[in-house]
Enzyme design. Structure first.
Site, PDB file in Angstrom:
ATOM      1  N   HIS A 102       0.874  -1.175   0.000  1.00 19.76           N
ATOM      2  CA  HIS A 102       0.000   0.000   0.000  1.00 19.76           C
ATOM      3  C   HIS A 102       0.915   1.231   0.000  1.00 19.76           C
ATOM      4  O   HIS A 102       2.027   1.172   0.550  1.00 19.76           O
ATOM      5  CB  HIS A 102      -0.821   0.116   1.283  1.00 19.76           C
ATOM      6  CG  HIS A 102      -1.775  -0.989   1.578  1.00 19.76           C
ATOM      7  ND1 HIS A 102      -1.408  -2.169   2.153  1.00 19.76           N
ATOM      8  CD2 HIS A 102      -3.122  -1.064   1.415  1.00 19.76           C
ATOM      9  CE1 HIS A 102      -2.478  -2.935   2.331  1.00 19.76           C
ATOM     10  NE2 HIS A 102      -3.532  -2.293   1.885  1.00 19.76           N
ATOM     11  N   ASP A 105       2.325   1.867   3.424  1.00 22.96           N
ATOM     12  CA  ASP A 105       3.323   0.921   3.957  1.00 22.96           C
ATOM     13  C   ASP A 105       4.722   1.357   3.550  1.00 22.96           C
ATOM     14  O   ASP A 105       5.692   1.165   4.278  1.00 22.96           O
ATOM     15  CB  ASP A 105       3.175  -0.498   3.382  1.00 22.96           C
ATOM     16  CG  ASP A 105       1.780  -1.033   3.430  1.00 22.96           C
ATOM     17  OD1 ASP A 105       1.073  -0.710   4.387  1.00 22.96           O
ATOM     18  OD2 ASP A 105       1.415  -1.796   2.509  1.00 22.96           O
TER      19      ASP A 105
HETATM   20  C1  XUL Z   1      -7.760  -6.632   4.489  1.00 26.14           C
HETATM   21  C2  XUL Z   1      -6.945  -7.039   3.335  1.00 26.14           C
HETATM   22  C3  XUL Z   1      -6.072  -5.990   2.772  1.00 26.14           C
HETATM   23  C4  XUL Z   1      -6.040  -5.969   1.273  1.00 26.14           C
HETATM   24  C5  XUL Z   1      -5.280  -4.818   0.698  1.00 26.14           C
HETATM   25  O1  XUL Z   1      -8.562  -7.618   5.025  1.00 26.14           O
HETATM   26  O2  XUL Z   1      -6.963  -8.182   2.938  1.00 26.14           O
HETATM   27  O3  XUL Z   1      -4.815  -6.205   3.300  1.00 26.14           O
HETATM   28  O4  XUL Z   1      -5.469  -7.136   0.778  1.00 26.14           O
HETATM   29  O5  XUL Z   1      -5.755  -3.588   1.094  1.00 26.14           O
END
Ligand code: XUL
Ligand code: CO
Length: 435
Positions: A102, A105
């Site tokens: 993300h 992150d």
């Molecule tokens: C949350 C989840 C996230 C997504 C990316 O449950 O799985 O980590 O994969 O935002």
């Protein structure tokens, strides 16, 4: 070699199924060819940045427990670079060809979206360099539209259009970063696209806002020439009481209604499937049935807990069926197995991050070997073929082609002879292969 938290650990090697060294693979042999393709190319393993490097083990009751020194100063770009060093040392030592992240992150924390975007920009060059040096590719990028307080009532589905604009700005930046880094996919997980109570929520309004948001992303993707796949990751609830992207079927129907089906596929997560009351196998099979399968977030839940525990996968039987399905549908195209799994909070030894991933990857490798055996056997497929064979008959084909009306059909009714579904026999076969 930069200083990392993993300097004392060597590259993980395949040492065979009898070996008892926990820091080695028993089954995953990346160059081993199965059904004409290496294990590495079949499985396309990715490590997620958030659980492994951007989370310190805190939960709703307690503080961080892990050794992740860079988290002590989250607004520092210098610390973000130290995190990058450790993350790539890990990717390299575990032998993962891909990773996912993300925006929040990767970049130092920014209080405003503009600050975050500046911090993200500063990371792109050092990140590209790391990817090149380590031959690691980006499976997917995504924007975090759920942690910052501005998103407490949703991002695209927020009653305030200024929040929608902030979310759009974050996605634009992250989509462009993913494009620049040659990411294979871009993921949208609708973390808070849902509601906590219908007392204050207009579902119809929120869904049309969400559809507009997705259409803007599709338009921008085309404008910048990003060739990767857009993916939505279904999840029924948590953090909201009800999430609009509740499961594969719901997302598919939503995309169909808003003419987005050709542009967006699905990232199926194992623990999200079980939270939705389905099996992981069902969600994958349904995605394939609607030509909407994209990628996988691999993990598992706990049968006694009703929340997203994101534990490392450990069910070889289940994984055998998933991998068999993927191979029989032509294998991953842009997708892969992303380890969206996190350590238990007490797993505080640095080695624990390795053993967790090694265990999960070995399960995938063993399941791949089993799946290949089952495909060669053709036992299940030929059973299924014979189960449906009467649909090949002329009259049945005409029914399917719409050439027989209810009236015509009613003229020729024969009482059917029931046949066994043979579930126990098929389960016995599966256990013989996998147990
Ligand atoms: C949350 C989840 C996230 C997504 C990316 O449950 O799985 O980590 O994969 O935002
Ligand atoms: Co996920």
């Amino acid at each position: 070699m930069p200083k990392t938290i993993f300097n004392h650990i060597s590259k993980i090697k395949f040492r065979g199924s009898e070996n008892r060294d926990p820091l080695s693979f028993n089954w995953y042999e990346e160059d081993k060819v199965i059904l004409g393709k290496s294990m590495k190319d079949h499985l396309r393993i990715a490590i997620c940045y958030w659980h492994s490097f951007n989370w310190g083990g805190n939960d709703v009751f307690g503080e961080t427990t892990f050794n992740r020194p860079w988290l002590l100063n989250p607004t520092s770009h210098k610390e973000a670079l130290k995190k990058l060093d450790s993350a790539f040392d890990f990717f390299n030592k575990i032998g993962a060809p891909y990773f996912c992240f993300h925006d929040v992150d990767m970049a130092a924390r920014g209080e405003t979206v503009k600050e975050l975007s500046e911090n993200l920009k500063k990371m792109i060059d050092p990140l590209s360099l790391k990817m090149e040096e380590n031959d690691t590719q980006l499976l997917w990028g995504t924007a975090n539209l759920f942690s910052h307080p501005r998103y407490m009532a949703g991002a695209a589905t927020n009653p305030d259009p200024e929040v929608f604009k902030c979310a759009a700005f974050q996605v634009k930046n992250m989509l462009e970063a993913t494009h620049q880094l040659k990411g294979k996919n871009y993921v949208l997980w609708g973390g808070r696209e849902g509601y906590d109570t219908l007392l204050n929520t207009d579902i119809k309004k929120e869904l049309s806002q969400y559809a507009r948001f997705l259409s803007l992303i599709v338009e921008h993707k085309e404008k910048i020439g990003f060739k990767g796949q857009l993916l939505i990751e279904p999840k029924p609830h948590e953090p909201t009481k009800h999430q609009y992207d509740r499961d594969a079927a719901t997302v598919i129907a939503f995309l169909e209604k808003y003419n987005l089906r050709d542009h967006i596929k699905l990232n199926i997560e194992a623990n999200h499937a079980t939270l939705a009351g389905s099996s992981f196998e069902h969600e994958v099979a349904n995605a394939f049935a609607f030509n909407a399968f994209g990628s996988i977030d691999i993990n598992r839940g706990d049968p006694q807990n009703g929340w997203d525990t994101d534990q490392f996968n450990n069910d070889c039987k289940e994984m055998t069926m998933i991998i068999k399905n993927i191979i029989m549908n032509g294998g991953f195209k842009n997708g892969g197995f992303n380890f969206d799994a996190k350590l238990r909070r007490q797993s505080i030894d640095t080695e624990d991050l390795f053993t967790a991933h090694i265990g999960g990857i070995d399960i995938l490798a063993k399941a791949l070997i089993n799946a290949a055996t089952m495909i060669k056997d053709d036992y299940l497929e030929s059973f299924k073929k014979s189960r449906y064979q009467d649909w090949n008959k002329e009259e049945a084909q005409k029914i399917l082609a719409g050439e027989i009306s209810l009236d015509d059909m009613s003229k020729n009714i024969i009482e059917p002879k029931p046949k066994s579904g043979k579930q126990e026999l098929l389960e016995k076969y599966l256990s013989n292969i996998t147990d």
